[in-house]
Design an enzyme around this catalytic site. Structure first.
Site, PDB file in Angstrom:
ATOM      1  N   LYS A 204      44.733  38.794  45.666  1.00  0.00           N
ATOM      2  CA  LYS A 204      44.188  37.484  45.344  1.00  0.00           C
ATOM      3  C   LYS A 204      45.255  36.694  44.611  1.00  0.00           C
ATOM      4  O   LYS A 204      45.712  37.092  43.541  1.00  0.00           O
ATOM      5  CB  LYS A 204      42.943  37.624  44.478  1.00  0.00           C
ATOM      6  CG  LYS A 204      42.351  36.286  44.081  1.00  0.00           C
ATOM      7  CD  LYS A 204      41.042  36.435  43.363  1.00  0.00           C
ATOM      8  CE  LYS A 204      40.499  35.074  42.980  1.00  0.00           C
ATOM      9  NZ  LYS A 204      39.258  35.182  42.214  1.00  0.00           N
ATOM     10  N   LYS A 256      43.008  36.809  49.845  1.00  0.00           N
ATOM     11  CA  LYS A 256      42.471  35.512  49.456  1.00  0.00           C
ATOM     12  C   LYS A 256      43.541  34.697  48.778  1.00  0.00           C
ATOM     13  O   LYS A 256      44.226  35.230  47.904  1.00  0.00           O
ATOM     14  CB  LYS A 256      41.314  35.772  48.493  1.00  0.00           C
ATOM     15  CG  LYS A 256      40.642  34.557  47.946  1.00  0.00           C
ATOM     16  CD  LYS A 256      39.616  34.993  46.959  1.00  0.00           C
ATOM     17  CE  LYS A 256      38.964  33.748  46.434  1.00  0.00           C
ATOM     18  NZ  LYS A 256      38.064  33.999  45.370  1.00  0.00           N
TER      19      LYS A 256
HETATM   20  C1  PBG Z   1      36.483  34.122  40.689  1.00  0.00           C
HETATM   21  C2  PBG Z   1      36.518  33.518  42.040  1.00  0.00           C
HETATM   22  C3  PBG Z   1      37.164  32.347  42.439  1.00  0.00           C
HETATM   23  C4  PBG Z   1      36.878  32.169  43.793  1.00  0.00           C
HETATM   24  C5  PBG Z   1      36.058  33.224  44.183  1.00  0.00           C
HETATM   25  N1  PBG Z   1      35.863  34.058  43.095  1.00  0.00           N
HETATM   26  C6  PBG Z   1      37.919  31.340  41.645  1.00  0.00           C
HETATM   27  C7  PBG Z   1      39.206  31.677  41.046  1.00  0.00           C
HETATM   28  O1  PBG Z   1      39.714  32.799  41.129  1.00  0.00           O
HETATM   29  O2  PBG Z   1      39.756  30.773  40.422  1.00  0.00           O
HETATM   30  C8  PBG Z   1      37.376  31.038  44.621  1.00  0.00           C
HETATM   31  C9  PBG Z   1      36.660  30.828  45.911  1.00  0.00           C
HETATM   32  C10 PBG Z   1      36.987  29.525  46.570  1.00  0.00           C
HETATM   33  O3  PBG Z   1      37.886  28.779  46.130  1.00  0.00           O
HETATM   34  O4  PBG Z   1      36.330  29.224  47.570  1.00  0.00           O
HETATM   35  N2  PBG Z   1      35.152  34.324  40.254  1.00  0.00           N
END
Ligand code: PBG
Length: 334
Positions: A204, A256
């Protein structure tokens, strides 16, 4: 010219592109509703769904409209739903108490959706503190205001237990704390939840494309997540994260964002024998919707093209805000 069957003019790849039926027959990648997962937001204390300006077509659901969306998702034949809770602002605190409160909005939503669809949809939940903390970080902070990895893990263990108590099938630890998958596995097993699976947010990246999500969950974050989420230039590092997540017991792994990280997705898909997911995130959604709203691109084709590309790069499952719509279109044979 004599035909040379090893090359032109005998060989003509265009022959296999001549008709829609031909192209359909030779397609190497197909989308199927079952591999699509719908991320959905539910907001505490609202009586009407709240539209998100930066994600046209996506709302913060009320408990009731979330149930409807889940039922619609089942109807469309999609694989799962990933739930995000948005607690009332006043309930947020430094340790993200709503995230471990059995009556916190996310836990309530899990119970609602489970009651609505049972096992007809894989019910997943975001296991992270950022929606629940007043500072907006994915973990608790130390005295210097840094995200404290190991103290955060204790909070994640508790989150895993309350989410499992609420009836979730799969938890999605998304905070990028070191050791989070192992701690969550241990917490689940210790509470008798051996069957609750873990979809690990393995690779991520700290991405600008999360922007609209911050509106979606009413995030209080100032600053960024660069000390815990991965750095864009790094690919080998994703393989190290992968190795650790698998060793800690991840059942499924995820990359992601999706489109800007297709190379990472391909490397991970080639390296593992567990299911691989990709998350087409809020900013990816917003870009297509915004360009389409301006008449600059063909919306439906762009959606299909992005989903197909993510699938082709190695994702067996895709989290996408278009999940239900895309499935409905696939069901109509479009
Ligand atoms: C963290 C989380 C995020 C997203 C999913 N889980 C935000 C981040 O890491 O800042 C982002 C998902 C998206 O942008 O569609 N809880």
């Amino acid at each position: 010219m004599t035909a040379r069957y090893g090359g032109f003019p005998g060989a003509r790849p265009r022959r296999l592109r001549t008709t829609p039926a031909m192209r359909r027959m030779v397609a190497e990648t197909r989308l199927h509703p079952a591999e699509l997962i719908l991320p959905a937001f539910v907001r505490e204390g609202v009586s009407e769904p709240v539209p998100l300006a930066s994600m046209p077509g996506v709302v913060q659901h009320t408990r009731e409209t979330l149930r409807k969306a889940a039922a619609e998702a089942v109807e469309a034949g999609i694989g799962g739903i990933m739930l995000f809770g948005v607690p009332e602002e006043a309930k947020k605190d430094a340790v993200g108490t709503p995230g471990t409160d059995p009556d916190g909005i996310l836990q309530v939503a899990i119970r609602d959706v489970r009651a609505e669809v049972g096992d007809d949809l894989v019910i997943m939940s975001d296991l992270c503190l950022d929606e629940h903390t007043d500072h907006g970080h994915c973990g608790v902070l130390d005295a210097e205001g840094r995200v404290d990895n190991d103290a955060t893990l204790e909070r994640y263990a508790e989150m895993a237990r309350v989410q499992a108590d609420a009836g979730v099938h799969t938890v999605g630890p998304s905070g990028m704390m070191d050791g989070q998958v192992g701690v969550v596995r241990e917490a689940l097993d210790g509470a008798g939840y051996q069957d609750v699976s873990i979809l690990a947010y393995t690779a991520k990246y700290a991405s600008a494309f999360y922007g609209p999500f911050r509106e979606a969950v009413g995030s209080s974050l100032k600053g960024d997540r660069k000390t815990y989420q991965q750095d864009t230039p790094n690919a080998r590092e994703a393989l190290r994260e992968l190795e650790l997540d698998l060793a800690e017991g991840a059942d499924m792994v995820m990359v992601k964002p999706a489109l800007p990280y297709l190379d990472i997705l391909r490397r991970i898909a080639d390296a593992v024998d567990v299911p691989v997911a990709a998350y087409q995130i809020s900013g990816e959604y917003a870009m297509v919707e915004a360009a389409a709203a301006n008449g600059w691109i063909d919306r439906d084709r762009a959606i299909t093209e992005t989903l197909t590309s993510v699938r082709r790069a190695g994702a067996g499952m895709i989290l996408t805000y278009w999940a239900t719509e895309a499935a409905q279109r696939l069901n109509r044979g479009e």
